[in-house]
Design a protein around this motif. Sequence first.
Motif, PDB file in Angstrom:
ATOM      1  N   LYS A  24      -2.767  -3.009  -2.576  1.00  0.00           N
ATOM      2  CA  LYS A  24      -4.122  -1.807  -2.400  1.00  0.00           C
ATOM      3  C   LYS A  24      -3.978  -0.778  -2.997  1.00  0.00           C
ATOM      4  CE  LYS A  24      -4.326  -4.585   2.228  1.00  0.00           C
ATOM      5  NZ  LYS A  24      -5.008  -4.694   3.834  1.00  0.00           N
ATOM      6  N   LYS A  25      -2.844   0.098  -3.269  1.00  0.00           N
ATOM      7  CA  LYS A  25      -2.901   1.233  -3.252  1.00  0.00           C
ATOM      8  C   LYS A  25      -1.785   0.971  -4.044  1.00  0.00           C
ATOM      9  CE  LYS A  25      -3.237   6.348  -1.710  1.00  0.00           C
ATOM     10  NZ  LYS A  25      -2.885   6.544  -0.496  1.00  0.00           N
ATOM     11  N   GLY A  26      -1.154   2.380  -4.288  1.00  0.00           N
ATOM     12  CA  GLY A  26      -0.507   2.422  -5.196  1.00  0.00           C
ATOM     13  C   GLY A  26       0.127   3.487  -6.302  1.00  0.00           C
ATOM     14  N   HIS A  27       0.940   4.293  -7.571  1.00  0.00           N
ATOM     15  CA  HIS A  27       1.240   4.601  -8.379  1.00  0.00           C
ATOM     16  C   HIS A  27       0.670   3.571  -9.869  1.00  0.00           C
ATOM     17  CE1 HIS A  27       2.505   8.618  -6.612  1.00  0.00           C
ATOM     18  NE2 HIS A  27       1.257   8.129  -6.929  1.00  0.00           N
ATOM     19  N   VAL A  28       1.538   2.416  -9.481  1.00  0.00           N
ATOM     20  CA  VAL A  28       2.028   1.614 -10.353  1.00  0.00           C
ATOM     21  C   VAL A  28       1.731   0.613 -10.100  1.00  0.00           C
ATOM     22  CG1 VAL A  28       3.937   0.914 -12.074  1.00  0.00           C
ATOM     23  CG2 VAL A  28       3.491   3.128 -11.833  1.00  0.00           C
ATOM     24  N   LEU A  29       1.827  -1.055 -10.795  1.00  0.00           N
ATOM     25  CA  LEU A  29       2.316  -2.252 -10.346  1.00  0.00           C
ATOM     26  C   LEU A  29       3.528  -2.492 -10.460  1.00  0.00           C
ATOM     27  CD1 LEU A  29       0.576  -5.183  -8.846  1.00  0.00           C
ATOM     28  CD2 LEU A  29      -0.068  -5.947 -11.071  1.00  0.00           C
ATOM     29  N   LEU A  30       3.682  -2.806 -11.385  1.00  0.00           N
ATOM     30  CA  LEU A  30       5.453  -2.951 -11.391  1.00  0.00           C
ATOM     31  C   LEU A  30       6.129  -1.760 -12.677  1.00  0.00           C
ATOM     32  CD1 LEU A  30       7.545  -5.025 -12.404  1.00  0.00           C
ATOM     33  CD2 LEU A  30       6.683  -5.351 -14.252  1.00  0.00           C
ATOM     34  N   GLY A  31       6.222  -1.533 -11.868  1.00  0.00           N
ATOM     35  CA  GLY A  31       6.929  -0.449 -12.720  1.00  0.00           C
ATOM     36  C   GLY A  31       8.780  -0.459 -13.084  1.00  0.00           C
ATOM     37  N   ILE A  32       8.865  -0.299 -14.540  1.00  0.00           N
ATOM     38  CA  ILE A  32      10.532  -0.285 -14.925  1.00  0.00           C
ATOM     39  C   ILE A  32      10.798   0.925 -15.306  1.00  0.00           C
ATOM     40  CG2 ILE A  32      11.996  -1.951 -16.993  1.00  0.00           C
ATOM     41  CD1 ILE A  32       9.905  -3.145 -15.419  1.00  0.00           C
ATOM     42  N   GLY A  33      11.713   1.112 -14.031  1.00  0.00           N
ATOM     43  CA  GLY A  33      12.782   2.706 -14.682  1.00  0.00           C
ATOM     44  C   GLY A  33      11.692   3.517 -13.284  1.00  0.00           C
ATOM     45  N   SER A  34      12.519   5.090 -13.485  1.00  0.00           N
ATOM     46  CA  SER A  34      13.468   5.481 -14.874  1.00  0.00           C
ATOM     47  C   SER A  34      14.673   4.734 -14.989  1.00  0.00           C
ATOM     48  CB  SER A  34      12.784   6.655 -14.979  1.00  0.00           C
ATOM     49  OG  SER A  34      13.253   7.539 -13.676  1.00  0.00           O
TER      50      SER A  34
ATOM     51  N   GLU B 210       1.153  -0.844   0.076  1.00  0.00           N
ATOM     52  CA  GLU B 210       0.143   0.235   0.107  1.00  0.00           C
ATOM     53  C   GLU B 210       0.542   1.113   0.180  1.00  0.00           C
ATOM     54  OE1 GLU B 210      -4.116   1.893   2.655  1.00  0.00           O
ATOM     55  OE2 GLU B 210      -2.998  -0.188   3.202  1.00  0.00           O
ATOM     56  N   GLN B 211       1.085   2.023  -1.140  1.00  0.00           N
ATOM     57  CA  GLN B 211       2.042   2.866  -1.439  1.00  0.00           C
ATOM     58  C   GLN B 211       1.752   3.721  -1.610  1.00  0.00           C
ATOM     59  OE1 GLN B 211       3.893  -0.781  -0.447  1.00  0.00           O
ATOM     60  NE2 GLN B 211       4.819   1.478  -0.012  1.00  0.00           N
ATOM     61  N   GLY B 212       2.485   5.333  -1.355  1.00  0.00           N
ATOM     62  CA  GLY B 212       2.421   6.750  -1.432  1.00  0.00           C
ATOM     63  C   GLY B 212       3.304   6.658  -3.305  1.00  0.00           C
ATOM     64  N   ASP B 213       4.155   6.045  -3.793  1.00  0.00           N
ATOM     65  CA  ASP B 213       4.257   6.282  -4.761  1.00  0.00           C
ATOM     66  C   ASP B 213       4.214   4.364  -5.699  1.00  0.00           C
ATOM     67  OD1 ASP B 213       6.568   6.643  -7.166  1.00  0.00           O
ATOM     68  OD2 ASP B 213       6.960   7.864  -6.097  1.00  0.00           O
ATOM     69  N   ASP B 214       5.264   4.023  -6.259  1.00  0.00           N
ATOM     70  CA  ASP B 214       5.220   2.612  -7.459  1.00  0.00           C
ATOM     71  C   ASP B 214       4.991   1.448  -6.311  1.00  0.00           C
ATOM     72  OD1 ASP B 214       5.499   4.169  -9.357  1.00  0.00           O
ATOM     73  OD2 ASP B 214       6.411   3.282 -10.359  1.00  0.00           O
ATOM     74  N   ALA B 215       4.625   0.079  -6.847  1.00  0.00           N
ATOM     75  CA  ALA B 215       4.663  -0.777  -5.599  1.00  0.00           C
ATOM     76  C   ALA B 215       5.754  -1.809  -6.029  1.00  0.00           C
ATOM     77  CB  ALA B 215       3.326  -1.490  -5.613  1.00  0.00           C
ATOM     78  N   VAL B 216       5.937  -2.629  -7.231  1.00  0.00           N
ATOM     79  CA  VAL B 216       7.217  -3.208  -7.076  1.00  0.00           C
ATOM     80  C   VAL B 216       8.088  -2.384  -8.234  1.00  0.00           C
ATOM     81  CG1 VAL B 216       7.933  -5.836  -8.340  1.00  0.00           C
ATOM     82  CG2 VAL B 216       5.877  -5.571  -6.527  1.00  0.00           C
ATOM     83  N   VAL B 217       8.999  -2.044  -8.370  1.00  0.00           N
ATOM     84  CA  VAL B 217       9.876  -1.653  -9.020  1.00  0.00           C
ATOM     85  C   VAL B 217      11.017  -1.959  -9.294  1.00  0.00           C
ATOM     86  CG1 VAL B 217      10.938   0.248  -9.474  1.00  0.00           C
ATOM     87  CG2 VAL B 217       9.195   0.272  -7.532  1.00  0.00           C
ATOM     88  N   ILE B 218      11.637  -2.073 -10.547  1.00  0.00           N
ATOM     89  CA  ILE B 218      12.395  -2.351 -11.072  1.00  0.00           C
ATOM     90  C   ILE B 218      13.613  -1.733 -11.510  1.00  0.00           C
ATOM     91  CG2 ILE B 218      13.709  -4.600 -12.696  1.00  0.00           C
ATOM     92  CD1 ILE B 218      11.363  -5.643 -10.963  1.00  0.00           C
ATOM     93  N   LYS B 219      14.740  -1.629 -10.954  1.00  0.00           N
ATOM     94  CA  LYS B 219      15.588  -0.712 -11.576  1.00  0.00           C
ATOM     95  C   LYS B 219      16.762  -1.187 -12.022  1.00  0.00           C
ATOM     96  CE  LYS B 219      13.512   3.570  -8.609  1.00  0.00           C
ATOM     97  NZ  LYS B 219      12.721   4.099 -10.065  1.00  0.00           N
ATOM     98  N   SER B 220      18.071   0.321 -12.803  1.00  0.00           N
ATOM     99  CA  SER B 220      19.498   0.066 -12.958  1.00  0.00           C
ATOM    100  C   SER B 220      20.421   0.611 -13.021  1.00  0.00           C
ATOM    101  CB  SER B 220      19.667  -1.251 -13.824  1.00  0.00           C
ATOM    102  OG  SER B 220      19.399  -0.134 -14.955  1.00  0.00           O
TER     103      SER B 220
END
Length: 285
Positions: free
Chosen positions: A131-141, A97-107
């Motif tokens: 439950k809440k968030g900007h993105v379920l799966l975020g790649i980046g930025s 339950e997030q104020g931004d993205d939930a699961v984030v893949i970065k590099s």
Amino acid sequence: KALKKLYTLASTDVPVKERQMAEGENNLRPHLIHLNRCRNVMLKDFSIRQSPFWTIHIYMCDGGLARGLDVKATGHNNDGIDLEMTRNFLVEKCTFEQGDDAVVIKSGRNRDAWRLNTPTENIVVRNCIVKKGHVLLGIGSEISGGIRNVYMHDCRVDGEVMRLFYVKTNHRRGAFVENIYMENVEAGHAGRIMEIDPEVLYQWRSLVPTYVERLTRIRGLHMRNIKAKSAKAVYELKGDSRLNPAFVEIENVTVDSVSDFIGRITNVDSVFVNNITVLKQPSKK
């Protein structure tokens, strides 16, 4: 002021040990949990309530598991879990339950990531609930080390997200995104079911200049078996005309109601869309 200073130091090859930001009035927010260059990580069966910045940051780790976590952090930039320049990692049975993205893949970002040259790869995310968030799966930025071989399946969004599957980069990042899979996902509302955006710069657009320009190669994005109650759009795929994303597959998507448009494609090659069902179509304007 502090962000501009740190970005400038990193962009002009000032050695890391000389980038002293824990002094004066910089006041940069720390991550709540930060694991750096670890092997065989296990995060299991605990709860988190609020965080100053990213909640769980897994950085340059090899091998690991996050299972049964209950993460609620609803402030500014409160991502759930960020996997960065990390390989061979499983995230399962977690609730976010997030104020931004939930699961984030970065590099990594720009010059530091080019120097470290460590892709994020071989990531599995399954049986998680947002439950809440900007993105379920975020790649980046932050994507400059490259990202490949990510598989998310059998996850659920109970509430609302801005995007289910979001690939975001910009002309400063470079590197690559390839072989990203999402399937068997159910959601309440999503602004976009899938989106690619090649020009996500946030505050950096006007805060600091472009020191080096490098485009991101995006190939092999796959989404199938998705159900959502409502969305503004099913897909919005945008590429940079100098290096078009390619080989995007969207299959078996059902949305009860779409308010704005079904799909838009700009500067993307080889897009395969099959079996998109929208029960209530957007009205023509």
